[in-house]
Design a protein around this motif. Structure first.
Motif, PDB file in Angstrom:
ATOM      1  N   PRO A 105       7.503   9.759 -11.156  1.00  0.00           N
ATOM      2  CA  PRO A 105       7.254   8.700 -11.937  1.00  0.00           C
ATOM      3  C   PRO A 105       6.791   7.489 -11.036  1.00  0.00           C
ATOM      4  O   PRO A 105       5.494   6.595 -11.862  1.00  0.00           O
ATOM      5  CB  PRO A 105       7.606   7.689 -13.192  1.00  0.00           C
ATOM      6  N   ILE A 106       7.138   7.255  -9.955  1.00  0.00           N
ATOM      7  CA  ILE A 106       7.085   6.332  -8.876  1.00  0.00           C
ATOM      8  C   ILE A 106       5.605   6.416  -8.350  1.00  0.00           C
ATOM      9  O   ILE A 106       6.032   7.228  -7.024  1.00  0.00           O
ATOM     10  CB  ILE A 106       7.858   5.288  -7.558  1.00  0.00           C
ATOM     11  N   THR A 107       4.506   5.394  -8.172  1.00  0.00           N
ATOM     12  CA  THR A 107       2.860   5.834  -7.469  1.00  0.00           C
ATOM     13  C   THR A 107       3.798   5.309  -6.084  1.00  0.00           C
ATOM     14  O   THR A 107       4.580   4.028  -5.455  1.00  0.00           O
ATOM     15  CB  THR A 107       2.203   5.054  -7.946  1.00  0.00           C
ATOM     16  N   VAL A 108       2.429   5.551  -4.766  1.00  0.00           N
ATOM     17  CA  VAL A 108       2.716   4.831  -3.453  1.00  0.00           C
ATOM     18  C   VAL A 108       2.329   4.005  -3.055  1.00  0.00           C
ATOM     19  O   VAL A 108       2.161   3.345  -2.258  1.00  0.00           O
ATOM     20  CB  VAL A 108       2.127   5.974  -2.337  1.00  0.00           C
ATOM     21  N   THR A 109       1.634   3.515  -4.083  1.00  0.00           N
ATOM     22  CA  THR A 109       0.334   2.274  -4.112  1.00  0.00           C
ATOM     23  C   THR A 109       0.632   1.324  -4.814  1.00  0.00           C
ATOM     24  O   THR A 109       0.873   0.047  -4.696  1.00  0.00           O
ATOM     25  CB  THR A 109      -0.787   2.442  -4.694  1.00  0.00           C
ATOM     26  N   ARG A 110       1.997   1.213  -5.618  1.00  0.00           N
ATOM     27  CA  ARG A 110       1.652  -0.127  -6.627  1.00  0.00           C
ATOM     28  C   ARG A 110       2.426  -1.029  -5.655  1.00  0.00           C
ATOM     29  O   ARG A 110       2.183  -2.195  -5.749  1.00  0.00           O
ATOM     30  CB  ARG A 110       3.651  -0.012  -7.653  1.00  0.00           C
ATOM     31  N   MET A 111       3.697  -1.692  -4.623  1.00  0.00           N
ATOM     32  CA  MET A 111       4.026  -2.532  -3.955  1.00  0.00           C
ATOM     33  C   MET A 111       2.851  -2.565  -3.205  1.00  0.00           C
ATOM     34  O   MET A 111       3.282  -3.956  -1.655  1.00  0.00           O
ATOM     35  CB  MET A 111       4.967  -1.603  -3.601  1.00  0.00           C
ATOM     36  N   ASP A 112       1.700  -2.246  -2.463  1.00  0.00           N
ATOM     37  CA  ASP A 112       0.915  -2.569  -1.578  1.00  0.00           C
ATOM     38  C   ASP A 112       0.539  -3.866  -1.867  1.00  0.00           C
ATOM     39  O   ASP A 112       0.449  -4.554  -0.278  1.00  0.00           O
ATOM     40  CB  ASP A 112      -0.433  -2.123  -2.213  1.00  0.00           C
ATOM     41  N   GLY A 113       0.597  -4.651  -2.754  1.00  0.00           N
ATOM     42  CA  GLY A 113      -0.027  -6.297  -2.359  1.00  0.00           C
ATOM     43  C   GLY A 113       1.296  -6.963  -2.170  1.00  0.00           C
ATOM     44  O   GLY A 113       1.826  -7.907  -0.566  1.00  0.00           O
ATOM     45  N   ILE A 114       2.939  -6.221  -2.018  1.00  0.00           N
ATOM     46  CA  ILE A 114       4.356  -7.020  -1.277  1.00  0.00           C
ATOM     47  C   ILE A 114       3.988  -6.997  -0.038  1.00  0.00           C
ATOM     48  O   ILE A 114       4.363  -7.274   0.736  1.00  0.00           O
ATOM     49  CB  ILE A 114       5.301  -6.576  -2.273  1.00  0.00           C
ATOM     50  N   PHE A 115       3.473  -5.213   0.068  1.00  0.00           N
ATOM     51  CA  PHE A 115       3.616  -4.349   2.210  1.00  0.00           C
ATOM     52  C   PHE A 115       2.657  -5.703   2.395  1.00  0.00           C
ATOM     53  O   PHE A 115       2.781  -6.488   4.134  1.00  0.00           O
ATOM     54  CB  PHE A 115       3.489  -3.221   2.138  1.00  0.00           C
ATOM     55  N   ASP A 116       1.210  -5.815   1.606  1.00  0.00           N
ATOM     56  CA  ASP A 116       0.136  -6.671   2.696  1.00  0.00           C
ATOM     57  C   ASP A 116       1.167  -7.718   2.937  1.00  0.00           C
ATOM     58  O   ASP A 116       0.334  -9.134   4.118  1.00  0.00           O
ATOM     59  CB  ASP A 116      -0.847  -7.207   1.690  1.00  0.00           C
ATOM     60  N   LEU A 117       1.164  -8.722   2.044  1.00  0.00           N
ATOM     61  CA  LEU A 117       1.813  -9.979   2.173  1.00  0.00           C
ATOM     62  C   LEU A 117       3.192 -10.477   3.116  1.00  0.00           C
ATOM     63  O   LEU A 117       3.047 -11.150   3.672  1.00  0.00           O
ATOM     64  CB  LEU A 117       3.312 -10.242   1.088  1.00  0.00           C
ATOM     65  N   LEU A 118       3.595  -9.083   3.401  1.00  0.00           N
ATOM     66  CA  LEU A 118       5.036  -9.179   4.745  1.00  0.00           C
ATOM     67  C   LEU A 118       4.057  -8.244   5.828  1.00  0.00           C
ATOM     68  O   LEU A 118       4.630  -9.569   6.605  1.00  0.00           O
ATOM     69  CB  LEU A 118       5.398  -8.132   4.310  1.00  0.00           C
ATOM     70  N   TYR A 119       3.042  -7.914   5.800  1.00  0.00           N
ATOM     71  CA  TYR A 119       2.182  -8.011   7.190  1.00  0.00           C
ATOM     72  C   TYR A 119       1.708  -8.715   7.361  1.00  0.00           C
ATOM     73  O   TYR A 119       2.003  -9.804   8.355  1.00  0.00           O
ATOM     74  CB  TYR A 119       1.179  -6.383   6.642  1.00  0.00           C
ATOM     75  N   THR A 120       1.048  -9.959   6.433  1.00  0.00           N
ATOM     76  CA  THR A 120       0.455 -11.157   6.457  1.00  0.00           C
ATOM     77  C   THR A 120       1.528 -12.405   7.334  1.00  0.00           C
ATOM     78  O   THR A 120       1.532 -12.969   8.251  1.00  0.00           O
ATOM     79  CB  THR A 120      -0.075 -11.693   5.660  1.00  0.00           C
ATOM     80  N   TRP A 160      -2.396   1.447   4.964  1.00  0.00           N
ATOM     81  CA  TRP A 160      -1.392   0.816   6.008  1.00  0.00           C
ATOM     82  C   TRP A 160      -0.858  -0.286   6.318  1.00  0.00           C
ATOM     83  O   TRP A 160       0.017  -0.239   6.968  1.00  0.00           O
ATOM     84  CB  TRP A 160      -2.624   1.028   7.438  1.00  0.00           C
ATOM     85  N   PRO A 161      -0.503  -1.032   5.670  1.00  0.00           N
ATOM     86  CA  PRO A 161       0.256  -2.531   5.643  1.00  0.00           C
ATOM     87  C   PRO A 161       1.303  -2.433   5.363  1.00  0.00           C
ATOM     88  O   PRO A 161       2.330  -2.991   6.328  1.00  0.00           O
ATOM     89  CB  PRO A 161      -0.171  -3.564   4.570  1.00  0.00           C
ATOM     90  N   ALA A 162       1.560  -1.287   4.254  1.00  0.00           N
ATOM     91  CA  ALA A 162       2.871  -0.169   3.913  1.00  0.00           C
ATOM     92  C   ALA A 162       3.463   0.408   5.068  1.00  0.00           C
ATOM     93  O   ALA A 162       4.946   0.534   5.038  1.00  0.00           O
ATOM     94  CB  ALA A 162       2.412   0.284   2.448  1.00  0.00           C
ATOM     95  N   ARG A 163       2.361   0.794   5.492  1.00  0.00           N
ATOM     96  CA  ARG A 163       3.286   1.987   6.703  1.00  0.00           C
ATOM     97  C   ARG A 163       3.880   1.106   8.455  1.00  0.00           C
ATOM     98  O   ARG A 163       4.420   1.885   8.607  1.00  0.00           O
ATOM     99  CB  ARG A 163       1.863   2.885   6.835  1.00  0.00           C
ATOM    100  N   TYR A 164       2.978   0.508   8.260  1.00  0.00           N
ATOM    101  CA  TYR A 164       3.100  -0.824   9.415  1.00  0.00           C
ATOM    102  C   TYR A 164       4.559  -0.939   9.052  1.00  0.00           C
ATOM    103  O   TYR A 164       5.487  -1.304  10.162  1.00  0.00           O
ATOM    104  CB  TYR A 164       2.861  -1.580   9.519  1.00  0.00           C
ATOM    105  N   THR A 165       4.826  -2.065   7.874  1.00  0.00           N
ATOM    106  CA  THR A 165       5.955  -2.373   7.474  1.00  0.00           C
ATOM    107  C   THR A 165       7.687  -1.003   7.468  1.00  0.00           C
ATOM    108  O   THR A 165       8.528  -1.688   8.026  1.00  0.00           O
ATOM    109  CB  THR A 165       5.542  -2.736   5.848  1.00  0.00           C
TER     110      THR A 165
END
Length: 303
Positions: A105-120, A160-165
């Motif tokens: 039930p948990i999607t792989v894209t839900r946290m994209d924003g959080i991962f993007d912020l960590l990448y920044t 990709w920011p998620a994968r990088y993190t």
């Protein structure tokens, strides 16, 4: 945790900030974003709520201002990164626990924003500084490893920011002094491993294969994989077998990528795919050789 005292009357030098002027507003937005992202019920959504993404865009815009003076962020980094990573850690654990179910039930894209912020944050302050505040317990290894494998099924996806993190998180976990093979990992049935067709069933062997997936990817994923692999292969328990095997593989990869298939290919020069393969392999070797104990050790490892 109280905020460090800042002199609000201090003057900036030119247009370059001398302290984190927006810290109060930024921390307020951080709490709102973290509260929204930690809502477990929302983890089944394909994307983060629009209001959460709007706040994240505002926070990223604020962080970008400090690229010339990133140390201004230092008094607040632990609070910022720890708050974000507490959400990511909870998400990764939950994702790992449900990924073996036929319909997770948990999607792989839900946290994209959080991962993007960590990448920044990594982009502005540098990943080495940001990693100081990442969780680094032995219990984190398998969930992070398995989650990245799942995220690696579609390398063309935009997260990709998620994968990088996750890659740099694994690079930190690779430095923990523990027996990696003592972890009873249940990752052999993950789609990425099945597609790769590796015969190595050890966790460390799969860890190396995981890194190889990203060495032909341009940008941050390649660098994250290079750092992760170099730290993993710098461990004493990988020196006897995995390190020489990888160096031999990297040498073959560079040689094969640089060798033209035919005369027409030689006249056309290296293709982008070959350039990326060479770049990825060389990046790992550079990181790895710089971490080796001595030149004698280095000479002994070169095939």
């Amino acid at each position: 945790m109280s905020d460090p005292v800042q002199n609000d009357n201090a003057e900036d030098v030119g247009s370059v900030p001398s302290f984190f002027r927006e810290h109060a507003e930024f921390l307020h937005l951080l709490d709102e974003v973290a509260t929204s992202a930690s809502n477990v019920e929302s983890w089944t959504l394909p994307n983060a709520p629009e209001e959460e993404m709007r706040l994240i865009r505002e926070m990223k815009k604020t962080l970008d201002v400090y690229q010339e003076q990133p140390t201004c962020l230092d008094p607040y980094l632990e609070r910022i990164v720890s708050r974000l990573m507490s959400v990511v850690q909870e998400y990764v654990y939950a994702f790992h626990d449900t990924m073996y179910k036929p319909e997770s039930p948990i999607t792989v894209t839900r946290m994209d924003g959080i991962f993007d912020l960590l990448y920044t944050l990594c982009k502005v302050r540098g990943y080495k500084v940001i990693l100081r505040f990442f969780p680094h317990g032995v219990a984190d290894v398998e969930p992070v490893f398995a989650t990245l494998w799942r995220f690696s099924v579609d390398l063309e996806a935009s997260n990709w920011p998620a994968r990088y993190t996750l890659l740099i998180w694994l690079s930190l976990l690779a430095m923990i002094p523990f027996d990696i093979e003592s972890i009873d990992s249940g990752t052999t049935d993950l789609p990425a491993i099945a597609e790769l067709g590796t015969s190595d069933v050890s966790l460390m062997g799969r860890w190396v294969e995981l890194g190889k997936l990203f060495l032909c990817k341009p940008g941050c994923e390649m660098e994250g994989a290079a750092v992760m692999l170099s730290r993993l292969l710098s461990r004493r328990d990988s020196a006897a077998v995995l390190r020489p095997e990888f160096i031999e593989w990297a040498a073959r990869e560079i040689t094969n990528a640089a060798r033209p298939i035919d005369t027409a290919a030689a006249n056309a020069g290296l293709q982008i795919g070959s350039v990326l393969r060479i770049n990825g392999a060389l990046r790992v070797l550079c990181h790895l050789f710089s971490a080796m104990d001595s030149h004698a050790t280095l000479d002994a490892q070169i095939p």
